[in-house]
Motif scaffolding. Sequence first.
Motif, PDB file in Angstrom:
ATOM      1  N   ASN A   1       2.059   1.662  -8.493  1.00  0.00           N
ATOM      2  CA  ASN A   1       1.606   0.739  -7.448  1.00  0.00           C
ATOM      3  C   ASN A   1       1.061  -0.556  -8.040  1.00  0.00           C
ATOM      4  O   ASN A   1       1.350  -1.654  -7.582  1.00  0.00           O
ATOM      5  N   LYS A   2       0.301  -0.404  -9.098  1.00  0.00           N
ATOM      6  CA  LYS A   2      -0.273  -1.591  -9.736  1.00  0.00           C
ATOM      7  C   LYS A   2       0.837  -2.492 -10.271  1.00  0.00           C
ATOM      8  O   LYS A   2       0.779  -3.722 -10.173  1.00  0.00           O
TER       9      LYS A   2
ATOM     10  N   ASP B   1       4.128   7.779 -10.612  1.00  0.00           N
ATOM     11  CA  ASP B   1       2.926   7.801 -11.449  1.00  0.00           C
ATOM     12  C   ASP B   1       1.895   6.824 -10.908  1.00  0.00           C
ATOM     13  O   ASP B   1       2.211   5.926 -10.126  1.00  0.00           O
ATOM     14  N   PRO B   2       0.643   7.015 -11.303  1.00  0.00           N
ATOM     15  CA  PRO B   2      -0.436   6.202 -10.733  1.00  0.00           C
ATOM     16  C   PRO B   2      -0.294   4.702 -11.022  1.00  0.00           C
ATOM     17  O   PRO B   2      -0.798   3.874 -10.275  1.00  0.00           O
ATOM     18  N   TYR B   3       0.386   4.340 -12.098  1.00  0.00           N
ATOM     19  CA  TYR B   3       0.452   2.937 -12.462  1.00  0.00           C
ATOM     20  C   TYR B   3       1.495   2.187 -11.650  1.00  0.00           C
ATOM     21  O   TYR B   3       1.499   0.969 -11.603  1.00  0.00           O
TER      22      TYR B   3
ATOM     23  N   ARG C   1       2.331  -4.484  -7.630  1.00  0.00           N
ATOM     24  CA  ARG C   1       1.422  -5.559  -7.246  1.00  0.00           C
ATOM     25  C   ARG C   1       1.456  -6.700  -8.270  1.00  0.00           C
ATOM     26  O   ARG C   1       1.391  -7.872  -7.910  1.00  0.00           O
TER      27      ARG C   1
ATOM     28  N   ASP D   1       0.827  -1.214   0.000  1.00  0.00           N
ATOM     29  CA  ASP D   1       0.000   0.000   0.000  1.00  0.00           C
ATOM     30  C   ASP D   1       0.858   1.259   0.000  1.00  0.00           C
ATOM     31  O   ASP D   1       0.508   2.266  -0.603  1.00  0.00           O
ATOM     32  N   ARG D   2       1.977   1.193   0.731  1.00  0.00           N
ATOM     33  CA  ARG D   2       2.842   2.378   0.839  1.00  0.00           C
ATOM     34  C   ARG D   2       3.653   2.623  -0.422  1.00  0.00           C
ATOM     35  O   ARG D   2       4.191   3.705  -0.602  1.00  0.00           O
TER      36      ARG D   2
ATOM     37  N   VAL E   1       4.106   3.843  -3.400  1.00  0.00           N
ATOM     38  CA  VAL E   1       3.579   4.688  -4.465  1.00  0.00           C
ATOM     39  C   VAL E   1       4.736   5.451  -5.093  1.00  0.00           C
ATOM     40  O   VAL E   1       5.521   6.088  -4.417  1.00  0.00           O
TER      41      VAL E   1
END
Lengths: 940, 244
Positions: A734-735, A730-732, A738, A724-725, A727
Amino acid sequence: MLQSKAYVKKTRHGRVLKVVREHYLRDDIACGTITCTACDNSKACLSASPAPIIVFDTNVVLRQIDLLENSAISNVVVLSVVLEEVKNKDLSVYNRLRTICSNPARNFFVFSNENHRDTYIKGLAGESPNDRNDRAIRVASKWYHEHLGPASKVVLVTNDAENKRKALEEGIDAQTVEDFVRKLGQAELLDLLVGAGTEDAQTTADADDNRPSKRKVIYPEHKLMSEITSGLHKGIYHQGKLRVNRYNGFEATVSTESLGQEILIHGRIDMNRGFDGDVVAVELLPQEQWQENSLEKIVEDVDEDESEEPVGLVPGSAEQLPELIETGPAARPRGRVIGIIKRNWRQYCGSLEPVENTSSAGGKVNALFVSADRRLPKIRIQTRQLENLSNKRIIVSVDSWERTMRYPSGHYVSTIGDIGDRATESEVILFENDINNKPFSQQVLDCLPPLPWSLPAEELQNPNRRDLRQVRVFSVDPPGCKDIDDALHCTLRPDGNYEVGVHIADVTNFVLPDTALDHEACQRGTSVYLVERRIDMLPKPLTEDICSLRADVERLSFSVIWEMTPEAEIISAQFTKSIIKSCAAMSYAEAQARMDDSRLSDPLTVDLRNMNRLAKIMRQRRIDRGALTLASPEVKFEIDSETHDPLDVGMYQIREANQMIEEFMLAANVSVAEKIVEHFSQFSMLRRHPVPSPKMLEPLLLTAAAVGVDLDISTSKALADSLDRAVGGDPYFNKLIRILATRCMTQALYFSSGDCTPPEFHHYGLASPIYTHFTSPIRRYADVIVHRLLAAALGLSKVPGALREKTMLTSVADNLNLRHRNAQMASRASVELHTLIFFKNRPTDTEARIVRIKSNGLIVFVPKFGIEGPVYLTGKKDKKDESDWIVNEQSQTTESRDGKYRFKVLDKLVVHIEVVEPQPNRPKLQLTLVDQANECMSIK
Amino acid sequence: MDFISPEGLRLDGRRPFELRQLHAEIGVLDNADGSATFEMGNTKVIAVVYGPREVQNRSQQQLDHALVRCEYSMATFSTGDRRRRGKGDRRGTELSLVIRQTMEAAILTNLLPRSQIDIFVQVLQADGGTRACCINAAALALADAGIPMRDLVASCSAGYLNSTPLLDLNYLEDSGGGPDLTVALFSKLDKVTLLQMDAKVPLDVFEKVMNLASEGAKAVTQFLREILMENTKKLAFAKEPLKV
Ligand SMILES: [Zn+2]
């Protein structure tokens, strides 16, 4: 009549025992001929004339099982002496033979000659067991002839010259396999023969030259079995299964118990004719030869151009990752194969390597067979139909691999279809993953209730079935879903709590234990979803109609009904068989749209919103417990409804509605798991997800460290929090992390609760102490078993007897795990196939992310299409120090020597995707780097 | 492991509902008051009866009925591997008890107060189904000793393997891991006097196996009756010259 068989046996402890067994001889064994009046012919399938009755001897069965499987061969008597010998020598051939025998269309009859008073013979003094069995076969053949009268014809097929001579002397019509097949008059059948004489074959340029004068030894000799046994005993040799690298056929590993470590085998010479899956004996090489491969290259420099990492789908779990060679400080032991203990040969699918010289029309020629499976070597076959086969996908079997032959020799079995044809290639995928897509047999279809089915009146009277037809039940599924196995309801109770129900298709009401339908479903294990078609576990009338919880029809279901507080705390759980009538079958998008549309306030929409609110709380609680929210890019094709060609490809969109349904399914599965284990602690079918070992998470940590993310892997909770932490800019980002985490995990497994201790039941990914599958009985067999267990736990039915047999559930669970893996592999392969078709005429430039940096290139991931593959920076033949690129593996960066480019793991870049065909009939995707100026960098 | 071939034959060639070959001899030891050997296939048991006779240990004497004692043992040579099997092992003690109870139920003990009946049972060759075989042998020996009995007791075992009920398991089938049920019957009275099974099976399976074992026991009774008949005829024939 009684015969006693005495023999001497060695026990496991090395003591010698005399064993005496009774052997009863009977006079009630039927000959199996339809016209026979003397025998009970209720199971008869043979005709005495005009077609001859055929008897095969053991060696013919062992060698020519592919021929026997061909439907041209029928009217065969299989003697029990032959079956017994085959069983002892090769279990897989035995199973194939048994399958033929059990197929009523094939007219194979098993004659228990060893138990028949007239055909049983005692071994004579000085007679070897083999000779005795040959004699038994002759006696039985002769008995048939005499039993059926002089008009009958009995043919004994044997390639043993001595046996044939004796048979002819005794007045039996004995023939060799070759003569026998020739008389059938079908040229194609001759190709099926193993080891047919090679002398008249024309050698083509590409195939091996196998004239004796030019033969040279290529592979070291295999050690004798006795030497291997004593070597294993002394610890000089190690035994294990040979696992060839899926991405590089020249590299294999053997996991041995004796060494407790994997042994690396490099190159075909050291693999010494071992096939993937063979049980081999390995000798370690001297330690100084354990040289380290300092930095793994994407491509191993090998003498052939076969091995190369392909562009393919992103791995979804650890099982689908390329088996990479460790580069840790300690070099891994290397060894070489010195003997093969057990072969794992099966049938393989592929195509023939193109041959330039095809002048030999009609004659027998040698050709090389190449499989799409990189783990396989090429296979040399002989064929009389080269022209026919050159552009076909075919199936071959392996017969032998001589020391003097570079490649093993095999023979043609059958043709699937034209190369490149979408249907053929799908068929290939199914074959390679051992997926049964044959139509259901009549016996299976006979188990279905008569159609059209409607709710029987007696079900309404059934006191054990709750009538929930008045309840507002609905279903939410992917668009176009026809096999709807779950539906839900959510109503507000007067006391402010909610009644939430999950209703699952009552499949076990129709699939009764120990029926042909049940056996078939158990074998299939799961439905298989390919891009353009679905291979069902159950026949269509069940999946799409009788069991499917469609809207506005009355259906039988198995319900879990909870009372929940508005805070989504479960107060009680009830389980009951029920009748429902769904009021709406929505797609995820429709359900989402209803929830989002603030103008709507009809009861159904309110139910959906309530459910969604509860689901969110449950989800949050699950995440707080440490459940991992993992990500895998699921690709969705838009398929042309007429040509079935892919039109567009993109990621599958996950909506709140999906998560809502998922949440309640998880909850139902957990509730059911708890219930069945409470009642049947020793034989409940559960699902567990083992904690990943730190070693498995290493690649993730390496990548994370390189980009400055600190991951805590001590517990699933810690990992979930640190994910979760994580980041990035850019928004992608984290994904992406994962996705990388997901592929480090192994997959969850089915198991029998009797085989594990309760702490081992844990499901790591869901952070649940116990889990099972209950919610999809139409498409998963595990759920069928769980339904039966739950019904038994509720006292509605008995526990099927088979489940109580100790090892039964374990073997069912093993099969299901295998079937699920195969189904997944097939789905992935199907997506890959369609990706390939999609890009064929659509070369594309698109954004990609680097997931790994290697010595000669980058591994990139293309989020939009869910594919991953190598981008080569250096040519294949380049030496490392001459390369234009400097690689730092620790920090996962690479830099061009001129300093113009610098790449770091997880960086964004633009790649060009296109289909290339370096070898005919083997099209593949190729990724190349597009630099900022949109100009293709020279790569090859 | 496949215990039944798809053709419906068991490993030794029998069909599921068939007994092994039965063989019995009565009066094998002249010393004893009654004796018999009983064979079910390769399982062979000898039973020897002494009594009714005076109670050896006075303190055990029963005033209203006979004292029945039973001793079970296995010959060292009864199985292939030469292991010493003491009388005192658990299995032996349990079997002694089972045979004694079964026989006690058959004997009209109240007709023989203050007396003692000793039954010795020894397994000469073991190949599965020893329990049933011992009871059958003991029944014959008691009959040979002329001890009054309620009814002829006969026993048979049955099992359940590969989802099929099998009658009279041999050693190989016995070690197949399925349930093994032994039943002993008074067939004229139609009463079960012994029922043993140490496995969990669903009720419907149990019923099938139980019915099969009972059928088997009835067949054994028939056989025992024939053997006794024949023996009696022989005895009658042997006695005839004396009369003359
Ligand atoms: Zn016949």
